[in-house]
Design an enzyme around this catalytic site. Structure first.
Site, mmCIF file in Angstrom:
data_model
loop_
_atom_site.group_PDB
_atom_site.id
_atom_site.type_symbol
_atom_site.label_atom_id
_atom_site.label_comp_id
_atom_site.label_asym_id
_atom_site.label_seq_id
_atom_site.Cartn_x
_atom_site.Cartn_y
_atom_site.Cartn_z
ATOM 1 N N SER A 81 -27.190 53.745 18.554
ATOM 2 C CA SER A 81 -28.553 53.316 18.282
ATOM 3 C C SER A 81 -29.298 54.480 17.662
ATOM 4 O O SER A 81 -28.785 55.589 17.569
ATOM 5 C CB SER A 81 -29.244 52.895 19.574
ATOM 6 O OG SER A 81 -29.549 54.059 20.316
ATOM 7 N N LYS A 82 -30.510 54.204 17.250
ATOM 8 C CA LYS A 82 -31.321 55.233 16.619
ATOM 9 C C LYS A 82 -31.465 56.451 17.543
ATOM 10 O O LYS A 82 -31.514 57.590 17.098
ATOM 11 C CB LYS A 82 -32.690 54.637 16.315
ATOM 12 C CG LYS A 82 -33.538 55.477 15.408
ATOM 13 C CD LYS A 82 -34.739 54.701 14.942
ATOM 14 C CE LYS A 82 -35.699 55.634 14.231
ATOM 15 N NZ LYS A 82 -36.822 54.926 13.649
ATOM 16 N N ARG A 83 -31.546 56.183 18.819
ATOM 17 C CA ARG A 83 -31.721 57.280 19.777
ATOM 18 C C ARG A 83 -30.500 58.203 19.812
ATOM 19 O O ARG A 83 -30.606 59.382 20.064
ATOM 20 C CB ARG A 83 -31.994 56.716 21.173
ATOM 21 C CG ARG A 83 -33.478 56.608 21.480
ATOM 22 C CD ARG A 83 -33.742 55.629 22.583
ATOM 23 N NE ARG A 83 -33.767 54.269 22.059
ATOM 24 C CZ ARG A 83 -33.255 53.224 22.685
ATOM 25 N NH1 ARG A 83 -32.660 53.363 23.834
ATOM 26 N NH2 ARG A 83 -33.322 52.026 22.145
#
Ligand code: GLU
Length: 472
Positions: free
Chosen positions: A252-254
């Site tokens: 994910s972006k995280r």
């Protein structure tokens, strides 16, 4: 029919390698058939939108040697290519479905919906809209519309039977219609949901192959019902399994380290990233690992994408990158690697810098590693590990070898690689020592470590003063 595929990201200004892999698969399917590859921006969730995101996607794909045939920056005949610019189109088709009886106006307030959700919770059932607005009279609907009561448009699902989804990778999937929610197609702000827009756009843009994450596989039952309601032909579905991070979680972006741009800025070559990503989940017919883009286009067959998720493995990516760096012609390699060298080289000649960088070409896994590899040439102090200290003390010949190197190198009038190579031979002759005992002591004394590039190169580049100082 011409093969047409599309990459349909949200404009978040970020691309993790899972997204990029999907884009590559889409590109390869299109180009394998001499077809078109489109970019469509899915910005129906306006809160996630980031300025400059479209250019960022163009830049990223361009770096990867993926050309977009049609998209927001190079419109073809199927535009606009940004969903927020297509609102009137979605509305028109939503109303057509209402007209045909496959969708209906829903005027339920947030409170009413909350009540339904609570009820479902109490019964430990997933929330499904109870369909009450599908039973409103024509007059009531007219009245609400006239009074400006906010509404959404919902898809009317069949309550019995099952819907089949056919997928290239997962085969035939049957979904029980009774679990399908009367999902929202058009929101009260006039924006479509993804669930609606993807069908309208894929049809109008004449997309033949829809390639996307596996999380959309079950959802596609609802999309199929939409295609059927309109009487449109369905695309071929290729739902691809996920790429997981090394922690076993979905990327994910995280999970910032799996961002394409981060990898690029670390000195991973886009061609290596592409090669690595394609093989993450897809297996070629022939037993081979290194592919140019043209070879990939030729060999790619989506049927050979596996069913299970793959794990992103940075070590494997480094392996690919090392191979690709090795293959670069020297001039291209130097252009690539120079920006990663952060030591001050203003007092060094071009020849010295190029030579230094070139001897490490075969040792690099990624660009940013260069500083670490060459630091022995720039820093005043070197550290010798306990193990290496022990080695230096392990044989009585070693001090003699080091002393002889010192004397012979000091004598050199021409400090060049050829002369230095001769010195090594002289030391060998004079001391009668060879192999590890001949090379390792001087290497450790001048660099601290037991491995490195060719010894004469290393000595030459280190420079007379430094070498003699460290041997002393
Ligand atoms: N916008 C969707 C996503 O980023 C696209 C899915 C699709 O390709 O249909 O997941």
């Amino acid at each position: 029919m011409k093969t047409r595929t599309r990459f349909a990201p949200s404009p978040t200004g970020f691309m993790h390698i899972g997204n990029l892999r999907t884009a590559i698969f889409e590109y390869l399917v299109a180009k394998h058939d001499n077809g078109d590859f489109l970019l469509r921006i899915e910005d129906t969730d306006q809160t996630r939108k980031v300025d400059g995101a479209i250019d960022f996607i163009y830049d990223t794909l361009k770096l990867c040697n993926i050309e977009i045939d049609e998209g927001p920056n190079n419109e073809g005949n199927y535009g606009p290519y940004v969903q927020s610019e297509r609102l009137d189109i979605y509305k028109k088709y939503a109303l057509e479905l209402v007209e045909k009886g496959f969708a209906y106006y829903c005027f339920c307030s947030e409170e009413e919906l909350e009540e339904m959700r609570e009820k479902a919770n109490l019964r430990h059932k997933p929330f499904l809209y109870d369909g009450r607005c599908s039973r409103l009279s024509k007059e009531k609907i007219e009245e609400n519309l006239k009074n400006g009561v906010p509404y959404v448009i919902r898809q009317k699902m069949p309550k019995v039977g099952e819907t089949i989804v056919e997928d290239v990778i997962y085969g035939k999937i049957k979904i029980d219609n009774s679990i399908l929610d009367d999902q929202i197609l058009l929101k009260s702000d006039g924006y479509p949901t993804y669930n609606f827009a993807n069908v309208i756009d894929d049809h109008l843009m004449e997309i033949t192959h829809v390639i996307r994450g596996k999380e959309y596989l079950d959802q596609s039952a609802k999309y199929n019902l939409l295609y059927e309601a309109f009487g449109w032909e369905k695309p071929t579905y290729v739902h691809v399994p996920m790429v997981l991070g090394s922690d076993g979680n979905k990327l994910s972006k995280r999970n910032g380290d799996a961002s394409f741009m981060d990898l690029y800025n670390e000195g991973f070559l886009p061609s290596a990233i592409v090669n690595y990503l394609v093989l993450l989940g897809w297996s070629p017919e022939e037993n081979k690992e290194l592919f140019t883009m043209d070879e990939l286009i030729k060999a790619f067959n989506p049927k050979r994408i596996g069913k299970s998720s793959s794990t992103y493995d940075i070590k494997k990516l480094e392996w690919f990158n090392q191979k690709y760096i090795k293959e670069l012609p020297d001039n291209e390699y130097l252009k690539f690697i120079k920006p990663f060298l952060t030591y001050n080289v203003s007092d060094k000649s071009e020849e010295w810098i190029n030579r230094l960088l070139t001897i490490y070409k075969d040792h690099l896994s990624y660009g940013k590693q260069i500083d670490e590899l060459v630091k022995i040439f720039f820093e005043d102090d070197i550290t010798i590990s306990k193990e290496n200290e022990d080695f230096l003390a392990s044989d009585e010949n070693i001090p003699i070898v080091i002393k002889t190197y010192y004397e012979e190198l000091e004598k050199l009038s021409d400090w060049n690689v050829e002369e230095i190579a001769k010195v090594i031979d002289i030391v060998k002759e004079k001391t009668g020592v060879k192999g590890k005992l001949l090379y390792m002591p001087i290497r450790i004394k001048i660099s601290g470590v037991e491995h490195g590039p060719d010894l004469p190169d290393e000595i030459y580049l280190m420079g007379r003063d430094k070498v003699l100082n460290r041997l002393k």
